[in-house]
Design a protein around this motif. Structure first.
Motif, mmCIF file in Angstrom:
data_model
loop_
_atom_site.group_PDB
_atom_site.id
_atom_site.type_symbol
_atom_site.label_atom_id
_atom_site.label_comp_id
_atom_site.label_asym_id
_atom_site.label_seq_id
_atom_site.Cartn_x
_atom_site.Cartn_y
_atom_site.Cartn_z
ATOM 1 N N LYS A 136 0.833 -1.209 0.000
ATOM 2 C CA LYS A 136 0.000 0.000 0.000
ATOM 3 C C LYS A 136 0.865 1.256 0.000
ATOM 4 C CE LYS A 136 -4.027 1.977 2.355
ATOM 5 N NZ LYS A 136 -3.558 3.328 2.617
ATOM 6 N N GLN A 137 1.938 1.251 0.800
ATOM 7 C CA GLN A 137 2.830 2.401 0.830
ATOM 8 C C GLN A 137 3.514 2.597 -0.516
ATOM 9 O OE1 GLN A 137 5.352 1.415 4.164
ATOM 10 N NE2 GLN A 137 3.992 2.392 5.653
ATOM 11 N N GLY A 138 3.934 1.479 -1.135
ATOM 12 C CA GLY A 138 4.559 1.572 -2.451
ATOM 13 C C GLY A 138 3.602 2.109 -3.495
ATOM 14 N N LEU A 139 2.343 1.713 -3.384
ATOM 15 C CA LEU A 139 1.338 2.210 -4.312
ATOM 16 C C LEU A 139 1.162 3.712 -4.175
ATOM 17 C CD1 LEU A 139 -1.017 1.900 -6.311
ATOM 18 C CD2 LEU A 139 -2.484 1.357 -4.370
ATOM 19 N N HIS A 140 1.086 4.189 -2.944
ATOM 20 C CA HIS A 140 0.872 5.617 -2.729
ATOM 21 C C HIS A 140 2.081 6.448 -3.160
ATOM 22 C CE1 HIS A 140 -3.028 5.230 -1.077
ATOM 23 N NE2 HIS A 140 -2.663 4.591 0.018
ATOM 24 N N GLU A 141 3.265 5.880 -3.070
ATOM 25 C CA GLU A 141 4.463 6.586 -3.527
ATOM 26 C C GLU A 141 4.472 6.746 -5.046
ATOM 27 O OE1 GLU A 141 7.721 4.385 -2.033
ATOM 28 O OE2 GLU A 141 7.416 4.974 0.062
ATOM 29 N N ASN A 142 3.798 5.834 -5.728
ATOM 30 C CA ASN A 142 3.763 5.867 -7.197
ATOM 31 C C ASN A 142 2.321 5.969 -7.710
ATOM 32 O OD1 ASN A 142 6.749 5.048 -7.831
ATOM 33 N ND2 ASN A 142 6.041 3.546 -6.325
ATOM 34 N N GLU A 143 1.473 6.645 -6.950
ATOM 35 C CA GLU A 143 0.039 6.605 -7.212
ATOM 36 C C GLU A 143 -0.316 7.076 -8.622
ATOM 37 O OE1 GLU A 143 -2.659 7.073 -3.723
ATOM 38 O OE2 GLU A 143 -3.308 8.836 -4.853
ATOM 39 N N ILE A 144 0.201 8.234 -9.026
ATOM 40 C CA ILE A 144 -0.129 8.792 -10.327
ATOM 41 C C ILE A 144 0.310 7.851 -11.448
ATOM 42 C CG2 ILE A 144 0.325 10.671 -11.946
ATOM 43 C CD1 ILE A 144 -1.496 11.558 -9.793
ATOM 44 N N SER A 145 1.529 7.342 -11.347
ATOM 45 C CA SER A 145 2.057 6.461 -12.397
ATOM 46 C C SER A 145 1.245 5.177 -12.507
ATOM 47 C CB SER A 145 3.527 6.121 -12.109
ATOM 48 O OG SER A 145 4.327 7.278 -12.126
ATOM 49 N N LEU A 167 -10.653 0.498 -3.867
ATOM 50 C CA LEU A 167 -10.498 -0.528 -2.849
ATOM 51 C C LEU A 167 -9.190 -0.410 -2.084
ATOM 52 C CD1 LEU A 167 -11.912 -3.658 -4.723
ATOM 53 C CD2 LEU A 167 -13.096 -2.080 -3.190
ATOM 54 N N VAL A 168 -8.186 0.245 -2.675
ATOM 55 C CA VAL A 168 -6.886 0.376 -1.991
ATOM 56 C C VAL A 168 -6.671 1.780 -1.441
ATOM 57 C CG1 VAL A 168 -5.835 -1.481 -3.309
ATOM 58 C CG2 VAL A 168 -5.680 0.858 -4.162
ATOM 59 N N GLY A 169 -7.689 2.636 -1.540
ATOM 60 C CA GLY A 169 -7.639 3.926 -0.856
ATOM 61 C C GLY A 169 -6.839 5.021 -1.523
ATOM 62 N N VAL A 170 -6.786 5.058 -2.861
ATOM 63 C CA VAL A 170 -6.062 6.146 -3.518
ATOM 64 C C VAL A 170 -6.849 7.449 -3.374
ATOM 65 C CG1 VAL A 170 -5.099 4.515 -5.195
ATOM 66 C CG2 VAL A 170 -7.130 5.845 -5.782
ATOM 67 N N LYS A 171 -6.167 8.567 -3.570
ATOM 68 C CA LYS A 171 -6.823 9.872 -3.477
ATOM 69 C C LYS A 171 -7.733 10.078 -4.678
ATOM 70 C CE LYS A 171 -2.929 11.992 -1.030
ATOM 71 N NZ LYS A 171 -1.850 13.017 -1.109
ATOM 72 N N PHE A 172 -8.940 10.591 -4.426
ATOM 73 C CA PHE A 172 -9.882 10.803 -5.526
ATOM 74 C C PHE A 172 -9.330 11.812 -6.530
ATOM 75 C CE2 PHE A 172 -13.368 13.295 -7.396
ATOM 76 C CZ PHE A 172 -13.946 12.297 -8.153
ATOM 77 N N ARG A 173 -8.637 12.825 -6.051
ATOM 78 C CA ARG A 173 -8.082 13.831 -6.968
ATOM 79 C C ARG A 173 -7.156 13.182 -7.989
ATOM 80 N NH1 ARG A 173 -4.012 17.828 -4.223
ATOM 81 N NH2 ARG A 173 -2.893 15.826 -4.168
ATOM 82 N N ASN A 174 -6.276 12.301 -7.518
ATOM 83 C CA ASN A 174 -5.364 11.618 -8.439
ATOM 84 C C ASN A 174 -6.121 10.677 -9.368
ATOM 85 O OD1 ASN A 174 -3.215 12.930 -7.245
ATOM 86 N ND2 ASN A 174 -2.683 11.227 -5.899
#
Length: 243
Positions: A136-145, A167-174
């Motif tokens: 999850k942390q790795g996903l958020h570090e590369n969320e846009i990509s 389901l994994v909690g990304v930011k709606f803005r992104n």
């Protein structure tokens, strides 16, 4: 003593939107597949073109609403709708309508999933101290990509690209930014096919969507996918060097 029933009702309401989408998708799969087709479009082409010429705004609104519902409820016919956008409204306006309707539908799925199952899963992932939390942390570090990759890689179903981020909690803005800009290349291709659809019908043929896998089409999309993946690759290389 009323807390338990109240929480139970609240939980049911939270899951209601996503449940409705899943039920509608299943029902639509078995009931609408024979209607949202190119044959239906061909049989009604003259009536649609005539109505467009007389009531452009009403048809535009109806098209956006129908396309929105197809995406929001994961109904069959998204490809037909995209091509229809080009057939009825030409390349620029058709692409605009396609991107608008598909984006709004994607937002609806995102919020439906986020309000219910996504909120629960995100909390569990956050509480987990093992591998899941690292992912999850790795996903958020590369969320846009990662979100751009989900949009640009043709093998990823549109429904999955809408549901998984919630389901994994990304930011709606992104999610919103990558959805709008990420679907533009594909929308242009589908709309472009629709622009020439009248000539295809005149020849008694059906549109050939296998064109999407031709090198001149798939090549640029894969190139954009590689560009989207570059930040992930660079971070991974830097991380190994630091180790």
């Amino acid at each position: 003593m009323d807390d338990a029933p109240r929480k139970s009702r609240h939980g049911i309401l939270r899951h209601a939107p996503l449940t409705a989408i899943i039920v509608a998708a299943i029902v639509g799969y078995f009931t609408l597949g024979d209607y949202l087709t190119f044959d239906t479009l061909r049989d009604n082409r003259e009536a649609l073109l005539s109505y467009r010429n007389e009531h452009f705004l009403l048809l535009a609104l109806a098209f956006i609403l129908i396309y929105f519902m197809i995406v929001a409820f994961s109904l069959p016919g998204a490809a037909v709708a995209s091509v229809t956008g080009g057939f009825l409204f030409d390349l620029v306006i058709g692409t605009t309508f396609n991107v608008l309707a598909a984006s709004l539908g994607a937002f609806a799925i995102f919020w439906a999933a986020r309000a219910g199952l996504g909120k629960t899963l995100a909390a569990k992932m956050e509480a987990n101290e093992g591998t899941i939390k690292k992912i999850k942390q790795g996903l958020h570090e590369n969320e846009i990509s990662v979100l751009f990759l989900l949009r640009l890689v043709p093998a990823v179903p549109f429904f999955v690209a809408n549901l998984l981020p919630a389901l994994v909690g990304v930011k709606f803005r992104n999610f919103a930014i990558t959805t709008v800009f990420g679907i533009i290349p594909g929308a242009i291709v589908f709309t472009w096919i629709g622009v020439g659809l009248g000539e295809v019908f005149d020849r008694g043929e059906s549109p050939d969507l296998s064109l999407l896998w031709e090198p001149q089409i798939i090549g640029p999309l894969l190139g954009l996918s590689v560009l989207a993946a570059l930040p992930i690759i660079i971070r991974a290389v830097r991380g190994r060097k630091e180790i």
